[in-house]
Design a protein around this motif. Structure first.
Motif, mmCIF file in Angstrom:
data_model
loop_
_atom_site.group_PDB
_atom_site.id
_atom_site.type_symbol
_atom_site.label_atom_id
_atom_site.label_comp_id
_atom_site.label_asym_id
_atom_site.label_seq_id
_atom_site.Cartn_x
_atom_site.Cartn_y
_atom_site.Cartn_z
ATOM 1 N N PHE A 323 0.840 -1.345 0.147
ATOM 2 C CA PHE A 323 -0.209 -0.090 -0.175
ATOM 3 C C PHE A 323 0.868 1.362 -0.164
ATOM 4 C CE2 PHE A 323 -2.623 -3.302 1.395
ATOM 5 C CZ PHE A 323 -4.038 -3.028 0.846
ATOM 6 N N HIS A 324 1.995 1.247 -0.557
ATOM 7 C CA HIS A 324 2.796 2.192 -0.664
ATOM 8 C C HIS A 324 2.364 3.221 -1.810
ATOM 9 C CE1 HIS A 324 6.646 4.852 -0.796
ATOM 10 N NE2 HIS A 324 6.577 4.843 -2.206
ATOM 11 N N GLY A 325 2.415 4.686 -1.122
ATOM 12 C CA GLY A 325 1.918 5.619 -1.963
ATOM 13 C C GLY A 325 0.422 5.889 -1.966
ATOM 14 N N LEU A 326 -0.488 5.239 -1.066
ATOM 15 C CA LEU A 326 -1.643 5.424 -1.073
ATOM 16 C C LEU A 326 -2.045 6.339 0.002
ATOM 17 C CD1 LEU A 326 -3.064 1.779 -1.496
ATOM 18 C CD2 LEU A 326 -2.954 3.597 -3.225
ATOM 19 N N TRP A 327 -1.313 6.944 0.743
ATOM 20 C CA TRP A 327 -1.420 7.938 1.933
ATOM 21 C C TRP A 327 -2.463 8.971 1.632
ATOM 22 C CZ3 TRP A 327 -0.073 7.400 6.903
ATOM 23 C CH2 TRP A 327 -0.391 8.519 7.906
ATOM 24 N N SER A 328 -2.253 9.521 0.594
ATOM 25 C CA SER A 328 -3.001 10.747 0.073
ATOM 26 C C SER A 328 -4.427 10.336 -0.744
ATOM 27 C CB SER A 328 -2.136 11.772 -0.785
ATOM 28 O OG SER A 328 -1.728 11.046 -1.927
ATOM 29 N N LYS A 329 -4.398 9.207 -0.879
ATOM 30 C CA LYS A 329 -5.726 8.947 -1.670
ATOM 31 C C LYS A 329 -7.265 8.952 -0.893
ATOM 32 C CE LYS A 329 -3.257 7.709 -4.993
ATOM 33 N NZ LYS A 329 -3.185 8.676 -6.428
ATOM 34 N N SER A 330 -8.161 9.261 -1.540
ATOM 35 C CA SER A 330 -9.478 9.556 -0.879
ATOM 36 C C SER A 330 -10.181 8.075 -0.722
ATOM 37 C CB SER A 330 -10.331 10.536 -1.595
ATOM 38 O OG SER A 330 -10.443 10.261 -3.058
ATOM 39 N N ALA A 331 -11.372 8.058 0.086
ATOM 40 C CA ALA A 331 -12.037 7.241 0.264
ATOM 41 C C ALA A 331 -13.116 6.711 -1.031
ATOM 42 C CB ALA A 331 -12.790 6.921 1.608
ATOM 43 N N GLY A 332 -13.198 5.468 -1.117
ATOM 44 C CA GLY A 332 -14.188 4.993 -2.334
ATOM 45 C C GLY A 332 -15.428 4.972 -1.555
ATOM 46 N N PRO A 333 -16.368 4.368 -2.543
ATOM 47 C CA PRO A 333 -17.906 4.166 -2.084
ATOM 48 C C PRO A 333 -17.946 3.450 -0.960
ATOM 49 C CG PRO A 333 -17.559 3.517 -4.432
ATOM 50 C CD PRO A 333 -16.389 3.574 -3.858
ATOM 51 N N ASP A 334 -17.045 2.364 -0.416
ATOM 52 C CA ASP A 334 -17.233 1.841 0.764
ATOM 53 C C ASP A 334 -16.806 2.702 2.011
ATOM 54 O OD1 ASP A 334 -14.368 2.019 0.440
ATOM 55 O OD2 ASP A 334 -13.947 0.095 0.105
ATOM 56 N N GLY A 335 -16.410 3.965 1.738
ATOM 57 C CA GLY A 335 -15.944 4.556 3.117
ATOM 58 C C GLY A 335 -14.779 4.238 3.702
ATOM 59 N N ILE A 336 -14.030 3.589 3.059
ATOM 60 C CA ILE A 336 -12.683 3.001 3.853
ATOM 61 C C ILE A 336 -11.461 3.696 3.141
ATOM 62 C CG2 ILE A 336 -11.290 0.943 4.256
ATOM 63 C CD1 ILE A 336 -13.715 -0.640 3.948
ATOM 64 N N PRO A 337 -10.859 4.588 3.892
ATOM 65 C CA PRO A 337 -9.710 5.783 3.237
ATOM 66 C C PRO A 337 -8.452 4.719 3.272
ATOM 67 C CG PRO A 337 -10.099 6.341 5.686
ATOM 68 C CD PRO A 337 -11.316 5.244 5.086
#
Length: 377
Positions: A323-337
């Motif tokens: 999961f490297h690089g996912l720190w700044s990504k937003s949450a999807g429809p499941d609400g899990i950031p």
């Protein structure tokens, strides 16, 4: 012009030839006072008698008069849509609009005799959507979520036991729903709203604009010459600061292109006035209007790069750092950031490794992971 649920400002201006640039400045300042900074769409039809300015390409000011017009257009994100030329190959009548799908074509059957210097024009545009001073909503503030409470709740969950591979997708969906519920219970909400000011406005410029509008209202109420002088001084400061802020914003967008294209496409979307999909999408003669069929068209378009056959998939190691690089990504429809997956990976690693390896072994791509936000650029 008032519509059922929205309104727009329509303006018409004529300036005789060879006038001093101060006349153009006064006209543009008057337009700014009338329009203010509301979210109403603008349509300005103007004959500025500036034949030396090329409005069909990226317009560049050829003098102080055209610079005043371009400053007004930049201030309200206006585009010049008229590409109909007169008999001399010049477009004297300008149609500036903030509505992206504005169309300007020659009139085939005019009511009055046509002036060959000013061909009759037919202007069509879509009725603007309802405009609001600000659109406020409440969204989860994942930066302030109680990560310790989430970690403790996840640590108390028992490890999954997959007895039947046929039920692994259902078990994984239940786990995702439980994870989403734990996150939502420990995440505060914050207010998110769309400002009525253009996105390139700084806080100083917003404050100055508000002061200018207040002083203008005061002068209209009192008629005092002193209030007029204050208003004129603030108006001049607003114009100078607006030009500086817009230039700085464009420079930031241009400088960010080599490192990330997001800012550039955000600027393009703001110029278009929309970030959504078109109402109707087509591919190879097929038409789609609802979300499901639109997604199917995207799937069909990208299916050419899909490889059919056995693909060797190594076992998934969650703790390895996938999961490297996912720190700044937003949450999807499941609400899990992704930030929760990152910080809670020590406790989530075993759960997700069991689920993912079972799903890969069964050859199942879970339905809960097929949902996502598609962002058009």
């Amino acid at each position: 012009m008032n519509f059922a649920q929205s309104s727009m400002i329509l303006g018409c201006v004529y300036i005789p030839p060879n006038l001093h640039h101060s006349v153009y400045s006064d006209v543009c300042q008057t337009a700014e006072e009338v329009c203010g900074f509301s979210n109403d769409k603008l349509l300005l039809v103007e004959d500025f008698n500036l034949p030396n300015t090329d409005w069909t390409k990226s317009p560049r000011p050829t003098g102080e008069s055209s610079r005043c017009v371009l400053d007004l257009a930049n201030l309200y994100d206006l585009r010049q849509f008229n590409k109909v030329f007169n008999f001399r190959g010049v477009s004297l009548d300008l149609v500036f609009s903030s509505i992206p799908d504005t169309k300007v074509v020659p009139v085939l059957d005019s009511f009055l005799p046509e002036d060959r210097h000013h061909p009759a024009l037919e202007i069509t545009f879509a009725v603007p959507e309802p405009a609001h001073a600000s659109c406020m909503r409440f969204v989860p503030d994942f930066r302030k979520c109680n990560m310790g409470a989430i970690f403790n709740r996840l640590q108390a969950l028992p490890l999954p036991i997959i007895d039947d591979l046929a039920n692994c997708e259902q078990s994984f969906s239940l786990f995702c729903n439980q994870l989403s519920l734990i996150i939502s219970q420990n995440t505060p909400m914050r207010r998110d709203y769309t400002s009525s000011f253009p996105k390139w406005f700084t806080n100083d410029l917003k404050s100055l604009v508000i002061k200018k509008k207040t002083s203008h209202m005061r002068f209209k109420a009192t008629g005092c010459p002193l209030d007029l002088d204050i208003f004129r001084r603030l108006r001049s400061q607003c114009k100078a600061l607006a030009a500086e802020c817009y230039d700085n914003y464009i420079s930031r967008v241009e400088d960010s292109i080599p490192y990330g294209i997001k800012s550039f496409w955000s600027h393009v979307s703001s110029l278009r006035g929309t970030t959504g999909f078109p109402i109707t999408m087509t591919l190879s003669g097929k038409m789609a209007q609802d979300p499901v069929n639109k997604c199917n068209l995207f799937a069909e378009h990208f299916s050419s790069v899909f490889c059919v056959g056995d693909i060797p998939v190594p076992p998934f190691d969650f703790a390895r750092g996938d999961f490297h690089g996912l720190w700044s990504k937003s949450a999807g429809p499941d609400g899990i950031p992704p930030v929760v997956l990152k910080l809670c990976s020590p406790v989530l690693a075993a759960h997700l490794a069991i689920f993912f390896n079972a799903l890969l072994h069964a050859g199942i791509f879970p339905s809960v992971l097929k949902q996502g936000f598609v962002v058009p650029i």
